[in-house]
Write a protein that holds these residues in place. Structure first.
Motif, PDB file in Angstrom:
ATOM      1  N   GLY A 136      -4.477  -6.172  -9.291  1.00  0.00           N
ATOM      2  CA  GLY A 136      -3.270  -5.470  -8.874  1.00  0.00           C
ATOM      3  C   GLY A 136      -2.263  -5.359 -10.007  1.00  0.00           C
ATOM      4  O   GLY A 136      -1.666  -4.301 -10.230  1.00  0.00           O
ATOM      5  N   TYR A 137      -2.079  -6.460 -10.736  1.00  0.00           N
ATOM      6  CA  TYR A 137      -1.160  -6.451 -11.884  1.00  0.00           C
ATOM      7  C   TYR A 137      -1.654  -5.484 -12.954  1.00  0.00           C
ATOM      8  O   TYR A 137      -0.863  -4.740 -13.541  1.00  0.00           O
ATOM      9  CB  TYR A 137      -1.047  -7.868 -12.455  1.00  0.00           C
TER      10      TYR A 137
ATOM     11  N   PRO B 215      -8.249 -10.654  -7.431  1.00  0.00           N
ATOM     12  CA  PRO B 215      -7.667  -9.470  -6.785  1.00  0.00           C
ATOM     13  C   PRO B 215      -6.221  -9.218  -7.213  1.00  0.00           C
ATOM     14  O   PRO B 215      -5.807  -8.067  -7.377  1.00  0.00           O
ATOM     15  CB  PRO B 215      -7.740  -9.801  -5.290  1.00  0.00           C
ATOM     16  N   TYR B 216      -5.469 -10.290  -7.420  1.00  0.00           N
ATOM     17  CA  TYR B 216      -4.055 -10.143  -7.759  1.00  0.00           C
ATOM     18  C   TYR B 216      -3.882  -9.776  -9.233  1.00  0.00           C
ATOM     19  O   TYR B 216      -2.967  -9.035  -9.591  1.00  0.00           O
ATOM     20  CB  TYR B 216      -3.313 -11.429  -7.400  1.00  0.00           C
TER      21      TYR B 216
ATOM     22  N   VAL C 295      -1.649   0.921  -4.828  1.00  0.00           N
ATOM     23  CA  VAL C 295      -2.763   0.013  -4.528  1.00  0.00           C
ATOM     24  C   VAL C 295      -2.569  -1.311  -5.263  1.00  0.00           C
ATOM     25  O   VAL C 295      -2.715  -2.398  -4.695  1.00  0.00           O
ATOM     26  CB  VAL C 295      -4.111   0.657  -4.912  1.00  0.00           C
ATOM     27  N   GLY C 296      -2.208  -1.238  -6.549  1.00  0.00           N
ATOM     28  CA  GLY C 296      -1.940  -2.455  -7.307  1.00  0.00           C
ATOM     29  C   GLY C 296      -0.790  -3.243  -6.725  1.00  0.00           C
ATOM     30  O   GLY C 296      -0.844  -4.477  -6.632  1.00  0.00           O
ATOM     31  N   TYR C 297       0.254  -2.535  -6.299  1.00  0.00           N
ATOM     32  CA  TYR C 297       1.435  -3.208  -5.753  1.00  0.00           C
ATOM     33  C   TYR C 297       1.102  -3.937  -4.455  1.00  0.00           C
ATOM     34  O   TYR C 297       1.512  -5.082  -4.247  1.00  0.00           O
ATOM     35  CB  TYR C 297       2.543  -2.178  -5.513  1.00  0.00           C
TER      36      TYR C 297
ATOM     37  N   TYR D 243       8.051   0.041  -1.525  1.00  0.00           N
ATOM     38  CA  TYR D 243       6.704   0.588  -1.492  1.00  0.00           C
ATOM     39  C   TYR D 243       6.709   2.090  -1.782  1.00  0.00           C
ATOM     40  O   TYR D 243       5.871   2.593  -2.540  1.00  0.00           O
ATOM     41  CB  TYR D 243       6.058   0.300  -0.131  1.00  0.00           C
TER      42      TYR D 243
ATOM     43  N   LEU E  75      -0.917  -1.874 -11.735  1.00  0.00           N
ATOM     44  CA  LEU E  75       0.508  -1.572 -11.679  1.00  0.00           C
ATOM     45  C   LEU E  75       1.123  -1.488 -13.070  1.00  0.00           C
ATOM     46  O   LEU E  75       1.778  -0.494 -13.419  1.00  0.00           O
ATOM     47  CB  LEU E  75       1.219  -2.637 -10.847  1.00  0.00           C
TER      48      LEU E  75
ATOM     49  N   LEU F 296      -1.782  -5.043  -3.574  1.00  0.00           N
ATOM     50  CA  LEU F 296      -2.631  -6.190  -3.911  1.00  0.00           C
ATOM     51  C   LEU F 296      -1.808  -7.391  -4.340  1.00  0.00           C
ATOM     52  O   LEU F 296      -2.143  -8.532  -4.039  1.00  0.00           O
ATOM     53  CB  LEU F 296      -3.612  -5.809  -5.022  1.00  0.00           C
ATOM     54  N   VAL F 297      -0.711  -7.155  -5.030  1.00  0.00           N
ATOM     55  CA  VAL F 297       0.119  -8.242  -5.546  1.00  0.00           C
ATOM     56  C   VAL F 297       1.088  -8.768  -4.493  1.00  0.00           C
ATOM     57  O   VAL F 297       1.323  -9.971  -4.403  1.00  0.00           O
ATOM     58  CB  VAL F 297       0.895  -7.765  -6.800  1.00  0.00           C
TER      59      VAL F 297
END
Length: 468
Positions: free
Chosen positions: A121-122, A117-118, A385-387, A372, A125, A389-390
């Protein structure tokens, strides 16, 4: 922990700090920071090759892949910084190399599943930011920032925490915070002065909560007290964590060293009057404090208490005490209005948030002061959304996976989750706050993928087997 990586880790933080205290980007230190990132890649390569047996074909193959990806990403960074801007193909090389490097360092299958998941996110982003590079002049500073930030963030999230032990990171935070706190407090007693070309100033005098008279507001060598607060609050949380880990869990007398440091950093943070930093520190200490008092079974309650307390404090400021938010409410409202006026999936690109929110402010000239919202405005729905997630998702995952998560990493990452509501540095950068915030998230992500039989942060990142 490999000594070469430990040394470069310290150099990396030192260069970031030097840039933050006022050395201009034209001085060459900015490029030095990126070259240190490249050096970290090479150090990781050295550590990998030193730990691989020649008769272990799988390990040799994995090490070879890591070497190739590290050299590829590092060479692209140096080319982008010193030769000419990367085109679409070069950006794709950096992007894919960093994704591959993260996967190659993910470790065992369980660890790989835990970072998916992370890593997603990366991918989201960094992908949006790198896509926006194509819209600006290839040799401009705007074109440089997303590339260097992508490499720095990838290293901090997925590579460095697997090799540098977590206590080393914590003690580095304590040392950095202590130095700047002592310098700032000295100005309160000795008056303003200049040392080594750096001005140690005060931010005037103000009345603070629980104090009947005005007191000096310290800022150390930074441009304002909020930056000092950013340097001090992670050190305060880390000092509390290290005191408990050393004095209580390991029953070592050396733990008492952290007691005066906790007091010193607490006083310094209070005298910055940086309310966002105070709330962040309180959140981190609450998360860790519940664990220290009640054990791992109470970790979810600690996260709920930390985040719930922060939410209650924000509600009190904006609802019960209007006008005491330091204009943050107006800036955040303008940021939301700016996005809703032109909602896009990929955002407005590499532009200043101050320009985007100016039409919605009575007195324009300030940035959105919220990481954010900054990411939302620049990278749209996909980027935010990516941010999340991270930055945010690992803390929720950590509360759920309480048996293997590092409580110290969870506390520090949770503190940064709250602090980013008040400042717009974001972890997709390469300055002081960005690097510390990204590393805090990275150590938490690594602990989430750790085997249940190894919950010792002293051992995390100390062997190459942990990283393969």
């Amino acid at each position: 922990m490999d000594r070469s990586i430990g040394g470069l880790f310290v150099v990396f933080l030192l260069v970031v700090v030097l840039r933050e205290v006022g050395v201009g980007v034209d001085s060459g230190l900015l490029v030095a920071l990126h070259l240190v990132s490249f050096g970290l890649l090479i150090a990781v390569v050295a550590s990998i090759t030193n730990g691989v047996r020649a008769d272990d074909r799988r390990a040799v193959a994995v090490a070879g892949l890591q070497i190739a990806l590290a050299v590829l990403a590092g060479a692209a960074v140096v080319w982008h910084a010193r030769v000419e801007g990367l085109g679409f193909e070069g950006l794709a090389v950096v992007y894919l190399a960093m994704i591959g490097l993260a996967l190659a360092h993910a470790g065992e299958r369980g660890a790989l599943r835990s970072i998916v998941p992370y890593l997603l996110g990366y991918v989201l982003l960094a992908g949006v930011f790198l896509q926006h590079v194509l819209d600006v002049a290839p040799t401009s500073g705007l074109a440089l920032f997303p590339v260097f930030a992508a490499v720095t963030l990838g290293l901090c999230l997925f590579v460095i925490p697997r090799y540098a032990a977590e206590p080393v990171f914590h003690r580095s935070l304590v040392a950095i915070a202590t130095v700047f706190a002592v310098v700032g407090l000295s100005a309160a007693f000795l008056g303003e002065y200049t040392v080594g070309g750096f001005e140690v100033a005060l931010w005037g005098e103000r009345s603070l909560p629980f104090v009947d008279r005005e007191v000096p507001i310290i800022q150390s060598v930074f441009g304002n007290p909020n930056t000092l607060g950013l340097a001090v609050f992670p050190g305060l949380v880390a000092a509390v964590v290290e005191f408990h880990r050393v004095a209580v869990e390991r029953r070592s007398d050396w733990g008492v060293v952290f007691v005066p440091l906790v007091v010193l950093l607490g006083v310094a943070l209070y005298l910055t009057n940086s309310r966002g930093s105070m709330l962040a520190a309180a959140t981190g200490i609450a998360i860790y404090g519940v664990y220290a008092l009640a054990g791992r079974r109470a970790v979810p309650a600690g996260v709920a208490l930390g985040y719930g307390g922060a939410l209650a404090a924000l509600t009190a400021v904006f609802v019960l005490l209007p006008g005491t938010d330091g204009q943050r409410g107006a800036l955040w409202s303008a940021g939301l209005e700016a996005y809703l006026a032109s909602p896009t999936a990929l955002g407005e690109g590499l532009v200043g948030t101050g320009d985007l929110i100016a039409p919605y402010l009575e007195n324009p000239g300030s940035t959105v002061h919220n990481s954010y919202l900054s990411v939302l405005l620049r990278t749209g729905l996909v980027g935010i959304v990516g941010y999340l997630l991270v930055v945010v998702a690992p803390t929720i995952h950590g509360a759920i996976r309480r048996r293997t998560v590092s409580p110290g990493a969870l506390a520090l990452a949770g503190a940064f989750v709250i602090h980013q509501f008040f400042e717009g540095y974001t972890i997709y950068q390469y300055d002081f706050g960005a690097v510390l915030g990204a590393l805090a998230a990275g150590y938490l992500i690594v602990s989430l993928g750790r085997d249940t039989g190894n919950t010792d942060p002293d051992r995390a990142g100390s062997t190459t087997s942990d990283a393969r």
